[in-house]
Design a protein around this motif. Structure first.
Motif, PDB file in Angstrom:
ATOM      1  N   ARG A  32      43.508  -6.732 -16.916  1.00 36.40           N
ATOM      2  CA  ARG A  32      43.500  -7.882 -16.855  1.00 36.40           C
ATOM      3  C   ARG A  32      42.980  -8.625 -15.536  1.00 36.40           C
ATOM      4  NH1 ARG A  32      49.561 -10.648 -18.452  1.00 36.40           N
ATOM      5  NH2 ARG A  32      49.642 -12.143 -17.088  1.00 36.40           N
ATOM      6  N   PHE A  35      39.275  -8.468 -15.564  1.00 39.80           N
ATOM      7  CA  PHE A  35      38.754  -9.738 -16.452  1.00 39.80           C
ATOM      8  C   PHE A  35      38.956 -10.902 -15.682  1.00 39.80           C
ATOM      9  CE2 PHE A  35      37.566 -11.410 -20.267  1.00 39.80           C
ATOM     10  CZ  PHE A  35      38.197 -12.396 -20.552  1.00 39.80           C
ATOM     11  N   SER A  36      40.130 -11.324 -15.199  1.00 33.38           N
ATOM     12  CA  SER A  36      40.492 -12.597 -14.579  1.00 33.38           C
ATOM     13  C   SER A  36      39.472 -12.726 -13.276  1.00 33.38           C
ATOM     14  CB  SER A  36      41.952 -12.379 -13.947  1.00 33.38           C
ATOM     15  OG  SER A  36      42.795 -12.390 -15.199  1.00 33.38           O
ATOM     16  N   ILE A  39      36.101 -13.826 -14.645  1.00 38.05           N
ATOM     17  CA  ILE A  39      36.083 -15.124 -14.843  1.00 38.05           C
ATOM     18  C   ILE A  39      35.950 -16.039 -13.813  1.00 38.05           C
ATOM     19  CG2 ILE A  39      37.417 -16.963 -15.877  1.00 38.05           C
ATOM     20  CD1 ILE A  39      38.196 -15.332 -18.496  1.00 38.05           C
ATOM     21  N   LYS A  45      33.747 -16.502 -20.282  1.00 35.94           N
ATOM     22  CA  LYS A  45      34.453 -15.357 -20.981  1.00 35.94           C
ATOM     23  C   LYS A  45      33.698 -14.156 -21.378  1.00 35.94           C
ATOM     24  CE  LYS A  45      37.217 -14.831 -24.960  1.00 35.94           C
ATOM     25  NZ  LYS A  45      36.443 -14.581 -26.020  1.00 35.94           N
ATOM     26  N   GLU A  49      33.891 -10.310 -20.067  1.00 37.94           N
ATOM     27  CA  GLU A  49      34.200  -9.290 -21.067  1.00 37.94           C
ATOM     28  C   GLU A  49      33.031  -8.225 -20.662  1.00 37.94           C
ATOM     29  OE1 GLU A  49      35.596 -11.947 -24.704  1.00 37.94           O
ATOM     30  OE2 GLU A  49      34.196 -10.486 -25.006  1.00 37.94           O
ATOM     31  N   CYS A 101      40.645 -24.875 -14.974  1.00 41.61           N
ATOM     32  CA  CYS A 101      41.384 -24.301 -16.162  1.00 41.61           C
ATOM     33  C   CYS A 101      40.950 -25.464 -17.200  1.00 41.61           C
ATOM     34  CB  CYS A 101      42.771 -24.060 -15.774  1.00 41.61           C
ATOM     35  SG  CYS A 101      43.154 -22.624 -14.715  1.00 41.61           S
ATOM     36  N   LEU A 106      38.023 -20.856 -21.501  1.00 43.88           N
ATOM     37  CA  LEU A 106      39.034 -20.094 -20.391  1.00 43.88           C
ATOM     38  C   LEU A 106      40.490 -20.124 -20.965  1.00 43.88           C
ATOM     39  CD1 LEU A 106      37.544 -20.728 -17.049  1.00 43.88           C
ATOM     40  CD2 LEU A 106      36.952 -18.933 -18.651  1.00 43.88           C
ATOM     41  N   THR A 109      41.803 -17.511 -23.086  1.00 44.87           N
ATOM     42  CA  THR A 109      42.408 -16.182 -22.651  1.00 44.87           C
ATOM     43  C   THR A 109      43.400 -16.277 -21.534  1.00 44.87           C
ATOM     44  OG1 THR A 109      40.536 -16.734 -20.680  1.00 44.87           O
ATOM     45  CG2 THR A 109      39.758 -15.958 -22.723  1.00 44.87           C
ATOM     46  N   LEU A 110      43.844 -17.670 -21.290  1.00 42.61           N
ATOM     47  CA  LEU A 110      45.010 -17.590 -20.450  1.00 42.61           C
ATOM     48  C   LEU A 110      46.203 -16.734 -20.865  1.00 42.61           C
ATOM     49  CD1 LEU A 110      45.007 -21.311 -19.394  1.00 42.61           C
ATOM     50  CD2 LEU A 110      44.820 -19.409 -17.961  1.00 42.61           C
ATOM     51  N   ALA A 111      46.680 -15.814 -19.969  1.00 40.79           N
ATOM     52  CA  ALA A 111      47.710 -14.841 -20.534  1.00 40.79           C
ATOM     53  C   ALA A 111      49.076 -15.619 -20.867  1.00 40.79           C
ATOM     54  CB  ALA A 111      48.137 -13.852 -19.136  1.00 40.79           C
TER      55      ALA A 111
ATOM     56  N   GLU B  59      45.272 -14.261 -14.331  1.00 44.71           N
ATOM     57  CA  GLU B  59      45.700 -15.196 -15.105  1.00 44.71           C
ATOM     58  C   GLU B  59      45.009 -15.081 -16.688  1.00 44.71           C
ATOM     59  OE1 GLU B  59      44.300 -17.533 -11.138  1.00 44.71           O
ATOM     60  OE2 GLU B  59      43.973 -15.628 -12.442  1.00 44.71           O
ATOM     61  N   PRO B  62      42.127 -10.392 -21.429  1.00 48.41           N
ATOM     62  CA  PRO B  62      40.922 -10.077 -22.201  1.00 48.41           C
ATOM     63  C   PRO B  62      41.289  -9.828 -23.635  1.00 48.41           C
ATOM     64  CG  PRO B  62      41.841  -7.750 -20.809  1.00 48.41           C
ATOM     65  CD  PRO B  62      42.847  -9.069 -20.417  1.00 48.41           C
TER      66      PRO B  62
END
Lengths: 194, 279
Positions: A32, A35-36, A39, A45, A49, A101, A106, A109-111, B59, B62
Motif C-alpha cells: 500500500r 503503491f501510494s 501514484i 494507477k 502498479e 484526488c 485514483l 484506489t483510495l483505501a 492513501e 493496490p
C-alpha cells in the motif's frame, strides 16, 4: 511458523531463500505504501502498479543485497521504489500531480479507512506522524523537499521552478531534512513518554 | 580525498538522499561515500528520514490482481510448472484463455442443439407416418365394412334364390308377373301352396329405392277392398321376395299389386304401382 510475527529482516532472509510466503507477507505489509508513493509521484494507477511490481520483483531477485545494518527494510524498499519512480519521471519528462484526488482513476484506489489490518494501522500512524512532521517544516524547506521527493525534480529544476539560486535550494533541502529528523525524534519521544 | 570534494559532497548529501542530483553529481557523491565514513553516516540518516516521508503515503490501495500478477511473474522467473502456477485461481486462467473456454462451453451446446433438432425432426416424421398409416387403416376398415355388407347381401340373395327354387318346385300355383308393370325388365313369379293361403312373391330387376322407401304388397278383393299383405325391399341385384300369408286363399282375391310406399309401410296404397297381377 507464524510468518505474521516475523520481523521484516527475518522475512527478507526467507525471501533470500526463495520463500514465497515470506514475500507475500512483506507485500501485504508494504504494497500500500509503495503503491501510494507510486501514484503520488507518477500520477497514474497503471504506472504505480508497474513500479510496485518492479519493487517487489527486485526484492525477490535481490533480497540478498539488503543489509539490515545499513537501515530499515522499509527505507530500503522505499528507496528502490523512489529511484524507480524518478527514473520513470525523467524518462517520460513529465511532472506528476501528487495532490489531486479528483482524478477518477485514483478515486477507485483510495483505501477504505474502515477495513484495515493491524499492520496497515501501524504504517498509517507512522505515515500520519511523518505527515504531521512535514507540515511543521518552514514552507520553503517543505516545498523544496516535496518537489524533489514527490515530483522527482533535480535541484537545478527546483531552482528554476522556484526562482531561487541553486545554492539556496541545496541549503533548504539540507536544513529541511535536519529539521524533519529532529521533529520526528521529538514526536517519538513524546509518544514514548505518554 | 580533498576537503573541497568532501565539503562539496556534504552540501550534496540532502539532495542525493532526495534523488535530486544530476547523474554526474550522483556519481561523484557515491564515489566519495565509498571512502568517507562521516558522509556515509549522514547519508544513511538522511535516507531514513526521507523514506519515512514515503511512509506517509498510504492513501491508495493496490488492486488484488497486482499481487496475483506479481506471483505469476515470479513463477515464470522461477521456472515453476504450469500446474502449480494455476493455483493462482481459475478466474485469471479463464480470462487469459477466454476463447478456449468459450469454445469449450459453446461447442457442446451447438452439438446438443443439433442432436435435439435432428431428433425432433425424426419425431415429426414418425408422427406424420403414423397419421398416414391411420388413414390407410381407416380406409381399409371402410372397405372391409362395405365388403362385409356385400357378402351379406349376396348371401341373402342366394338364400332367397334357394327359397324361391324350393317354392317353385313345390308350388301348387304359379303366376308369371312379366309385363305386369310399366318396367319391361321386371320379371318374377307368384307361388302358392295347395291351400292358397301361403305363397311367395319373387321379383327380379326391381328398381333401387331410396332408404326411406320400400315395396308394399296389396291384395285387392272383388268388392274393391284393399288389404296390405306385407313389405319388402330389393337387394343390390334388384331381386326382392316376400312370403305371403292370408286367411283366405290368395287366388280368391281379384288381384295383387305392389306399390312403392314410404317406410315402414302405408295403410292404403299411396305410391306408384310397380306391377299388378290378376289371379
Amino acid at each position: 511458523m507464524d510468518y505474521q510475527t516475523l520481523s521484516d529482516e527475518q522475512l527478507v532472509d526467507l525471501v533470500n531463500q526463495s520463500d514465497r510466503r515470506a514475500l507475500s507477507v512483506l507485500y501485504d505489509r508494504y504494497s500500500r505504501v509503495v503503491f501510494s508513493l507510486g501514484i503520488k509521484m507518477l500520477g497514474s494507477k497503471e504506472a504505480a502498479e508497474e513500479i510496485t511490481q518492479d519493487a517487489f520483483l527486485k526484492l525477490w531477485l535481490g533480497a540478498g543485497s539488503y543489509q539490515s545494518g545499513k537501515g530499515k527494510f522499509s527505507s530500503w524498499l522505499l528507496s528502490i521504489t523512489h529511484n524507480r519512480a524518478i527514473d520513470e519521471i525523467r524518462k517520460r519528462k513529465r511532472t506528476a500531480n501528487n495532490s489531486s484526488c479528483d482524478d477518477p482513476v485514483l478515486q477507485d484506489t483510495l483505501a477504505d479507512p474502515g477495513n484495515e489490518m493491524a499492520d496497515d494501522l501501524i504504517s498509517k500512524v507512522q505515515g500520519e506522524t511523518v505527515a504531521e512532521a512535514l507540515e511543521k517544516l518552514p514552507t520553503l524547506q517543505r516545498d523544496a523537499i516535496k518537489l524533489a521527493y514527490f515530483k522527482g525534480l533535480t535541484q537545478t529544476e527546483i531552482s528554476e521552478q522556484l526562482g531561487a539560486p541553486l545554492g539556496t535550494i541545496k541549503t533548504r533541502m539540507r536544513l529541511g531534512l535536519r529539521k524533519l529528523r529532529s521533529i520526528l525524534v521529538e514526536i517519538n519521544e513524546e509518544v514514548q513518554t505518554v | 580525498m580533498t576537503d573541497n570534494i568532501h565539503d562539496e559532497v556534504v552540501e550534496l548529501l540532502a539532495p542525493y538522499a532526495l534523488g535530486a542530483l544530476e547523474p554526474q553529481e550522483k556519481a561523484m557523491v557515491e564515489a566519495h561515500l565509498q571512502e568517507c565514513a562521516y558522509c556515509r553516516t549522514i547519508a544513511q540518516q538522511d535516507s531514513a528520514v526521507i523514506h519515512s516521508i514515503g511512509m506517509s503515503s498510504n492513501e491508495y490501495k493496490p488492486p488484488r490482481s497486482l499481487k496475483r500478477d506479481l506471483f505469476a511473474k515470479i513463477d515464470v522467473i522461477s521456472g515453476r510448472r504450469p500446474a502449480e502456477s494455476a493455483r493462482r485461481g481459475l478466474l485469471p486462467l479463464i480470462q487469459e484463455q477466454r476463447w478456449a473456454f468459450a469454445t469449450a462451453l459453446i461447442a457442446p451446446m451447438v452439438v446438443m442443439g443439433g442432436m435435439v433438432a435432428f431428433l425432433m425432426n425424426r419425431v415429426d416424421n414418425v408422427q406424420s407416418e403414423n397419421t398416414q398409416l391411420s388413414r390407410v387403416v381407416q380406409t381399409k376398415e371402410q372397405e372391409n365394412s362395405a365388403l362385409t355388407r356385400s357378402i351379406s347381401e349376396q348371401s341373402q340373395t342366394l338364400t332367397d334364390q334357394r327359397n324361391a327354387l324350393a317354392w317353385a318346385s313345390q308350388a301348387a300355383y304359379t303366376k308369371d308377373i312379366r309385363n305386369s308393370g310399366p318396367s319391361k325388365a321386371l320379371s318374377g313369379n307368384l307361388y302358392t301352396n295347395a291351400s292358397g293361403r301361403m305363397g311367395m312373391l319373387a321379383v327380379n330387376n326391381l328398381p333401387n329405392l331410396s332408404s326411406d322407401r320400400l315395396y308394399q304388397v296389396w291384395l285387392i278383393a272383388w268388392n274393391g277392398a284393399v288389404t296390405g299383405a306385407g313389405t319388402f325391399t330389393n337387394d343390390v341385384n334388384g331381386h326382392g321376395q316376400i312370403i305371403l300369408e292370408s286367411d283366405q286363399p290368395l287366388f280368391a282375391y281379384k288381384s295383387l299389386a305392389v306399390t312403392i310406399e314410404p317406410g315402414p309401410g302405408s295403410q292404403q296404397p299411396t305410391g306408384p304401382q310397380v306391377f299388378g297381377v290378376e289371379f
